[in-house]
Design an enzyme around this catalytic site. Structure first.
Site, mmCIF file in Angstrom:
data_model
loop_
_atom_site.group_PDB
_atom_site.id
_atom_site.type_symbol
_atom_site.label_atom_id
_atom_site.label_comp_id
_atom_site.label_asym_id
_atom_site.label_seq_id
_atom_site.Cartn_x
_atom_site.Cartn_y
_atom_site.Cartn_z
ATOM 1 N N GLY A 72 0.823 -1.200 0.000
ATOM 2 C CA GLY A 72 0.000 0.000 0.000
ATOM 3 C C GLY A 72 0.857 1.250 0.000
ATOM 4 N N GLY A 121 1.132 -5.258 0.987
ATOM 5 C CA GLY A 121 -0.124 -5.466 0.282
ATOM 6 C C GLY A 121 0.048 -6.109 -1.076
ATOM 7 C CD GLU A 144 3.509 -5.687 6.187
ATOM 8 O OE1 GLU A 144 2.813 -5.701 5.167
ATOM 9 O OE2 GLU A 144 4.398 -6.529 6.426
ATOM 10 C CG ASP A 152 -2.453 -4.943 6.159
ATOM 11 O OD1 ASP A 152 -1.462 -5.153 5.431
ATOM 12 O OD2 ASP A 152 -3.051 -3.854 6.173
#
Length: 393
Positions: A72, A121, A144, A152
């Site tokens: 992301g 992502g 992350e 995630d």
């Protein structure tokens, strides 16, 4: 004959349209194809449209430049966060998790060509698809926890389904994998040398177009085509894939503290062979955000018992709590240290694992309430959910 559909609105995604195939190219090479708000919206529209179109038998997803997708657009989320607008991060999460769900439950076969960097992502938009093609240029990582975040976009679903406790190892340490390692652990379904990718793509498009078979046999047909270009690459001698016994022994422990202790005990008893890998794993854990490590481990463990939709709904709760910063502002601090000041020296708070209580961790998994503008994630209704999602992993 192929046609290209582009406009000022969607030039971040290049669309090549053939009779029965669609080729989508993520087109932000300078940003390593990080997923912008516009890209997330456009991809969701496209995947929904293709599933409803009986003429679309195949979707190929790839990236322009040296990355498939680096995740992301955290830099944009960080800019909003530093201006006090944490809600932008929550809105971004809603978009990306909905996209992940559409991909995971989509019945149209998807071939993701992972010829470069696959991080954050980027792992979600590819791993939930049916076919993942790695190459000698592939680099996979979930970094992350070093940013004060957690893996995630359904990572708790696919990490918990890797062999043994390899998912815990990847999610907690942020370790990098190359293409052969991705194939070995199941993150990739095929390994194809990059020199053959253009021929593979051309063959997939032409042969799928000329095939008149039922949708149930289409995936097998596509797999057979990719197999013709695939090879079984050798795994490097120092690969973590050769250390599954140690990984399972250490990363199966109940808590992060116990995992770290087990690794340190292993380091104290092992010979020269393997010390570098153990030291690197221990160092990564000690540098990461303590609260991120705690919630990441619990997230993966809960993911073992949940479906992909349940994982995404829970991860959305978690990301909302992270960006709100009620318990810890480590995500903000990680963005400062890595993206803004770039001193790579984040000051985590709480600073130690032992300072984090079970109640603090529980908060990240609690339902969203007390805010009228923040609701639980509502995923679109899907048919054939169980069979479709499970078959891909």
């Amino acid at each position: 004959m192929a046609s290209f559909i582009n406009s000022d609105e969607d030039d971040q995604i290049l669309i090549q349209q053939n009779l029965f195939a669609r080729i989508l190219t993520l087109n932000r090479p300078r940003q390593l194809n990080a997923l912008s708000f516009k890209m997330l919206s456009r991809l969701s529209q496209l995947f929904q449209a293709y599933e409803d179109d009986a003429n679309v038998k195949l979707v190929i997803l790839k990236g322009k430049g040296r990355a498939f997708c680096a995740g992301g657009d955290v830099a944009v989320v960080a800019r909003h966060l530093f201006k006090g607008n944490w809600r932008f991060g929550a809105q971004q999460g809603k978009r990306v998790y909905t996209l992940g769900y559409l991909i995971a439950t989509n019945t149209t076969p998807q071939v993701s060509v992972l010829n470069g960097i696959v991080m954050g992502g980027g792992a979600g938009v590819s791993t939930h698809g049916r076919f993942r093609v790695a190459t000698e240029n592939s680099v996979f990582a979930l970094p992350e926890t070093a940013l004060g975040l957690f893996p995630d976009l359904g990572a708790s679903y696919f990490l918990s389904r890797l062999p043994g406790f390899f998912g815990e190892y990847l999610g907690l340490t942020g370790a990098r994998l190359d293409g052969p390692e991705m194939l070995a652990c199941g993150l990739a379904t095929h390994f194809v040398p990059s020199a053959k990718l253009a021929s593979l793509e051309e063959d997939l498009v032409s042969r799928v177009a000329s095939t008149n078979i039922s949708s149930s046999d289409l995936a097998d047909n596509i797999s057979a085509i990719i197999n013709e270009y695939s090879m079984q690459p050798a795994i490097k001698e120092k690969s973590a894939c050769h250390k599954m016994d140690v990984i399972d022994e250490c990363f199966s422990k109940r808590s992060v503290e116990e995992i770290l202790s087990a690794l340190e005990k292993e380091l104290a008893t092992i010979g020269l062979n393997g010390r570098e890998w153990l030291s690197s794993s221990i160092e990564s854990l000690k540098k990461a955000s303590p609260i991120s490590l705690k919630i990441t481990l619990r997230s993966i463990r809960e993911g073992r018992m949940q479906g992909v939709g349940e994982c995404l709904v829970r991860e959305y709760r978690m990301v909302c709590h992270v960006v709100r910063g009620e318990i810890s502002k480590d995500f903000r601090e990680g963005c400062r240290a890595i993206l803004l000041d770039k001193d790579k020296n984040p000051k985590w708070e709480p600073s130690k694992l032992e300072l984090i209580t079970d109640e603090m961790v529980d908060h990240y998994f609690s339902k969203l309430d007390g805010d009228e503008e923040l609701e639980e994630l509502k995923l679109p209704e899907r048919s054939n959910l169980y069979g479709t999602a499970i078959a891909k992993l």
